[in-house]
Scaffold this motif. Structure first.
Motif, PDB file in Angstrom:
ATOM      1  N   ASN A  76       0.845  -1.201   0.000  1.00  0.00           N
ATOM      2  CA  ASN A  76       0.000   0.000   0.000  1.00  0.00           C
ATOM      3  C   ASN A  76       0.880   1.251   0.000  1.00  0.00           C
ATOM      4  OD1 ASN A  76       0.768   0.284   2.834  1.00  0.00           O
ATOM      5  ND2 ASN A  76      -0.672  -1.402   3.161  1.00  0.00           N
ATOM      6  N   ALA A  77       0.245   2.386  -0.252  1.00  0.00           N
ATOM      7  CA  ALA A  77       1.008   3.643  -0.331  1.00  0.00           C
ATOM      8  C   ALA A  77       1.640   3.991   1.008  1.00  0.00           C
ATOM      9  CB  ALA A  77       0.091   4.772  -0.796  1.00  0.00           C
ATOM     10  N   THR A  78       0.987   3.619   2.104  1.00  0.00           N
ATOM     11  CA  THR A  78       1.578   3.890   3.425  1.00  0.00           C
ATOM     12  C   THR A  78       2.938   3.198   3.528  1.00  0.00           C
ATOM     13  OG1 THR A  78      -0.661   3.930   4.344  1.00  0.00           O
ATOM     14  CG2 THR A  78       1.144   3.784   5.920  1.00  0.00           C
ATOM     15  N   TYR A 103      -1.930  13.189   3.933  1.00  0.00           N
ATOM     16  CA  TYR A 103      -2.693  12.080   4.522  1.00  0.00           C
ATOM     17  C   TYR A 103      -2.140  11.809   5.918  1.00  0.00           C
ATOM     18  CZ  TYR A 103      -4.989   7.490   4.610  1.00  0.00           C
ATOM     19  OH  TYR A 103      -5.766   6.414   4.919  1.00  0.00           O
ATOM     20  N   CYS A 106       0.664   9.234   6.630  1.00  0.00           N
ATOM     21  CA  CYS A 106       1.988   9.584   6.087  1.00  0.00           C
ATOM     22  C   CYS A 106       2.622  10.694   6.918  1.00  0.00           C
ATOM     23  CB  CYS A 106       1.858   9.978   4.617  1.00  0.00           C
ATOM     24  SG  CYS A 106       1.202   8.605   3.651  1.00  0.00           S
ATOM     25  N   SER A 158      -5.865  13.801  -0.194  1.00  0.00           N
ATOM     26  CA  SER A 158      -6.925  12.913   0.283  1.00  0.00           C
ATOM     27  C   SER A 158      -8.131  13.670   0.847  1.00  0.00           C
ATOM     28  CB  SER A 158      -6.344  11.949   1.320  1.00  0.00           C
ATOM     29  OG  SER A 158      -7.372  11.233   1.939  1.00  0.00           O
ATOM     30  N   ASP A 183       3.404  11.298  -3.098  1.00  0.00           N
ATOM     31  CA  ASP A 183       2.456  10.295  -2.626  1.00  0.00           C
ATOM     32  C   ASP A 183       1.257  10.332  -3.571  1.00  0.00           C
ATOM     33  OD1 ASP A 183       0.503   8.810  -1.467  1.00  0.00           O
ATOM     34  OD2 ASP A 183       0.508   9.847   0.460  1.00  0.00           O
ATOM     35  N   ALA A 185      -1.152   8.143  -3.950  1.00  0.00           N
ATOM     36  CA  ALA A 185      -2.047   7.050  -3.543  1.00  0.00           C
ATOM     37  C   ALA A 185      -3.281   6.942  -4.456  1.00  0.00           C
ATOM     38  CB  ALA A 185      -2.472   7.233  -2.094  1.00  0.00           C
ATOM     39  N   HIS A 186      -3.814   8.104  -4.861  1.00  0.00           N
ATOM     40  CA  HIS A 186      -5.058   8.096  -5.651  1.00  0.00           C
ATOM     41  C   HIS A 186      -4.826   8.154  -7.160  1.00  0.00           C
ATOM     42  CE1 HIS A 186      -8.210   8.523  -2.621  1.00  0.00           C
ATOM     43  NE2 HIS A 186      -7.329   9.200  -1.913  1.00  0.00           N
ATOM     44  N   ASN A 206      -1.236   3.705  -5.224  1.00  0.00           N
ATOM     45  CA  ASN A 206      -2.038   2.521  -4.918  1.00  0.00           C
ATOM     46  C   ASN A 206      -2.653   1.936  -6.188  1.00  0.00           C
ATOM     47  OD1 ASN A 206      -1.863   2.080  -2.156  1.00  0.00           O
ATOM     48  ND2 ASN A 206      -3.372   3.673  -1.695  1.00  0.00           N
ATOM     49  N   HIS A 208      -4.963  -0.533  -5.491  1.00  0.00           N
ATOM     50  CA  HIS A 208      -6.261  -0.978  -4.960  1.00  0.00           C
ATOM     51  C   HIS A 208      -7.283   0.149  -4.836  1.00  0.00           C
ATOM     52  CE1 HIS A 208      -3.785  -0.807  -0.985  1.00  0.00           C
ATOM     53  NE2 HIS A 208      -4.340   0.363  -1.169  1.00  0.00           N
ATOM     54  N   LYS A 209      -6.958   1.338  -5.313  1.00  0.00           N
ATOM     55  CA  LYS A 209      -7.974   2.395  -5.349  1.00  0.00           C
ATOM     56  C   LYS A 209      -8.543   2.465  -6.773  1.00  0.00           C
ATOM     57  CE  LYS A 209      -6.201   5.353  -1.611  1.00  0.00           C
ATOM     58  NZ  LYS A 209      -7.265   5.418  -0.608  1.00  0.00           N
TER      59      LYS A 209
HETATM   60  C1  LIG Z   1      -2.748  10.675  -0.177  1.00  0.00           C
HETATM   61  C2  LIG Z   1      -2.842   9.325   0.456  1.00  0.00           C
HETATM   62  N1  LIG Z   1      -1.725   8.723   0.880  1.00  0.00           N
HETATM   63  C3  LIG Z   1      -1.735   7.503   1.435  1.00  0.00           C
HETATM   64  C4  LIG Z   1      -2.920   6.827   1.581  1.00  0.00           C
HETATM   65  C5  LIG Z   1      -2.868   5.486   2.238  1.00  0.00           C
HETATM   66  O1  LIG Z   1      -3.248   4.480   1.404  1.00  0.00           O
HETATM   67  P1  LIG Z   1      -3.099   2.997   1.945  1.00  0.00           P
HETATM   68  O2  LIG Z   1      -4.039   2.879   3.117  1.00  0.00           O
HETATM   69  O3  LIG Z   1      -3.504   2.152   0.807  1.00  0.00           O
HETATM   70  O4  LIG Z   1      -1.702   2.821   2.359  1.00  0.00           O
HETATM   71  C6  LIG Z   1      -4.118   7.403   1.169  1.00  0.00           C
HETATM   72  C7  LIG Z   1      -5.380   6.695   1.333  1.00  0.00           C
HETATM   73  O5  LIG Z   1      -6.449   7.172   1.076  1.00  0.00           O
HETATM   74  C8  LIG Z   1      -4.077   8.684   0.597  1.00  0.00           C
HETATM   75  O6  LIG Z   1      -5.178   9.289   0.171  1.00  0.00           O
END
Ligand SMILES: Cc1ncc(COP(=O)(O)O)c(C=O)c1O
Length: 392
Positions: A76-78, A103, A106, A158, A183, A185-186, A206, A208-209
């Motif tokens: 995941n992005a985290t 987020y 992060c 986010s 980052d 993620a989206h 990510n 998975h989004k």
């Molecule tokens: C900007 C951003 N970074 C990180 C994340 C974390 O994603 P994940 O829970 O898949 O690690 C999100 C999740 O919505 C996000 O919007």
């Protein structure tokens, strides 16, 4: 398109952004792949896995405009953000720059690393509604000092759902010799990407989004010159492997212990699936989703007489119109706010949509998502529900 997804018919689902949602065809593929894995697990892990990962990575690389050699899968992005932060060589007094749209997870990761190394997290305020790309760049650059060592910026924020001008930010900071991590993620599946051209040292996204992949699939891009300094959070067999058929980066990241790697393997199938929905492929899907969210945002802003969150060109397939006055959110043990309006939308109207408290602008934002299964009538129903809630 809703019949292609597994979504509960009794809900109006306006939150693809939080955790994605898998199409039925991918759920089926994942099930079949797992059956196959369990039919001969040793064959899968020792013989098949490498090729399956490489094939999926190749399709992902082509979608995000990066050489496959610079891409690794992470859950995941985290994890992507934590991996890079943990590999940085920070000294006391160094500054990590972030914005107040970051987020939370992060931000926590940056704070943790800063505490351990004696570095400091500097948080830049980016005014919302966002007036222009220039306003974002200006805010970030105004906080750069000679101590700034690392900048972590969201591609699509986010809470506020704004596309930040990352290319411009990277270019400005690179000219000052500062490494940037984006980052995203989206971003994959929401907006076109060309990571090589963007030039950031690191980028995580990510799958998975907006690529609708199984949960636990994301990637980390590491620019070639940074490859040697980034190690996975889990050190495994790759660290002392004598294999010469794979790069050290792939050897380390492709095996972080026995795990379910099906989500990574299926990323390529997800790209194919989304590309098959419209004649114009995934590009057309992104454009349709963008147009739908812009129409929905316009409708809501007009209905509730609120300003737009940013120029339309800074939106992907989410938007967060500042519809509601600042209220008293109920803080859940997870730290996430359970907004009373969100609760009523969920309980009384079966609408799934996040309501985000944004004290910086004195408003609460209703963050809508638009995916292929949504139509404008979904947001009209949201507006009717919000009007009823606000009048009682
Ligand atoms: C900007 C951003 N970074 C990180 C994340 C974390 O994603 P994940 O829970 O898949 O690690 C999100 C999740 O919505 C996000 O919007």
């Amino acid at each position: 398109m809703k019949h292609l997804w597994n979504l509960d018919d009794t809900f109006t689902f306006l939150n693809h952004g939080s955790f994605g949602a898998m199409p039925k065809a991918i759920i089926e593929k994942q099930h079949l792949l797992r059956l196959h894995i369990e039919s001969q697990p040793v064959r899968h892990f020792q013989i098949e896995l490498d090729d399956l990962l490489d094939a999926s990575r190749k399709k992902l690389a082509s979608l995000v405009g990066a050489p496959p050699e610079d891409l690794v899968f992470v859950p995941n992005a985290t994890t992507g953000v934590n991996t890079v932060l943990a590999s940085l060589d920070l000294s006391p007094g160094d500054e990590i720059l972030v914005t107040d749209h970051i987020y939370n997870a992060c931000n926590n990761a940056a704070t943790y690393v800063a505490k351990k190394t004696g570095a400091k997290v500097v948080t830049v305020h980016v005014p919302f509604p966002v007036e222009s790309e220039g306003a974002v760049v200006e805010a970030i650059l105004s906080a750069v000092t000679d101590k700034t060592k690392f900048v972590l910026i969201d591609h699509v924020t986010s809470p506020t759902a704004v596309i930040f001008p990352v290319r411009q930010i990277v270019s400005e900071l690179s000219s000052r010799d500062i490494d940037v991590m984006i980052d995203g993620a989206h971003a994959p599946g929401m907006i076109p990407l060309n990571l090589k051209e963007m030039g950031a040292a690191y980028y995580t996204g990510n799958c998975h989004k907006w690529l609708c992949a199984p949960k636990g699939s994301a990637f980390l891009y590491i620019r070639e010159d940074k490859r040697k300094r980034i190690r996975p959070l889990v050190i495994s067999h790759g660290a002392n492997s004598t294999r010469t058929d794979k790069s050290f980066l792939h050897l380390e990241f492709d095996w972080t212990g026995t795990d379910d790697y099906a989500p990574y393997i299926l990323v390529g199938d997800c790209i194919d699936f989304l590309g098959s929905l419209y004649p114009g492929g995934i590009g057309e899907l992104m454009e349709r989703n963008h147009n739908l969210v812009v129409a929905a945002k316009n409708f809501l802003c007009e209905a509730f007489e609120c300003p737009p969150p940013c120029p339309d060109r800074m939106l992907g397939s989410m938007a967060a119109p500042p519809i509601l006055p600042l209220g008293e959110p109920i803080i859940a043990p997870s730290g996430m706010s359970l907004d009373p309006v969100k609760e009523r939308l969920y309980n009384d109207y079966r609408i799934e949509v996040p309501v985000v408290s944004w004290p910086q602008a004195g408003r609460r934002l209703v963050r809508i998502s638009a995916q292929a299964y949504n139509t404008l009538s979904d947001y009209e129903y949201l507006a009717r529900a919000l009007k009823e809630i606000l009048s009682t």
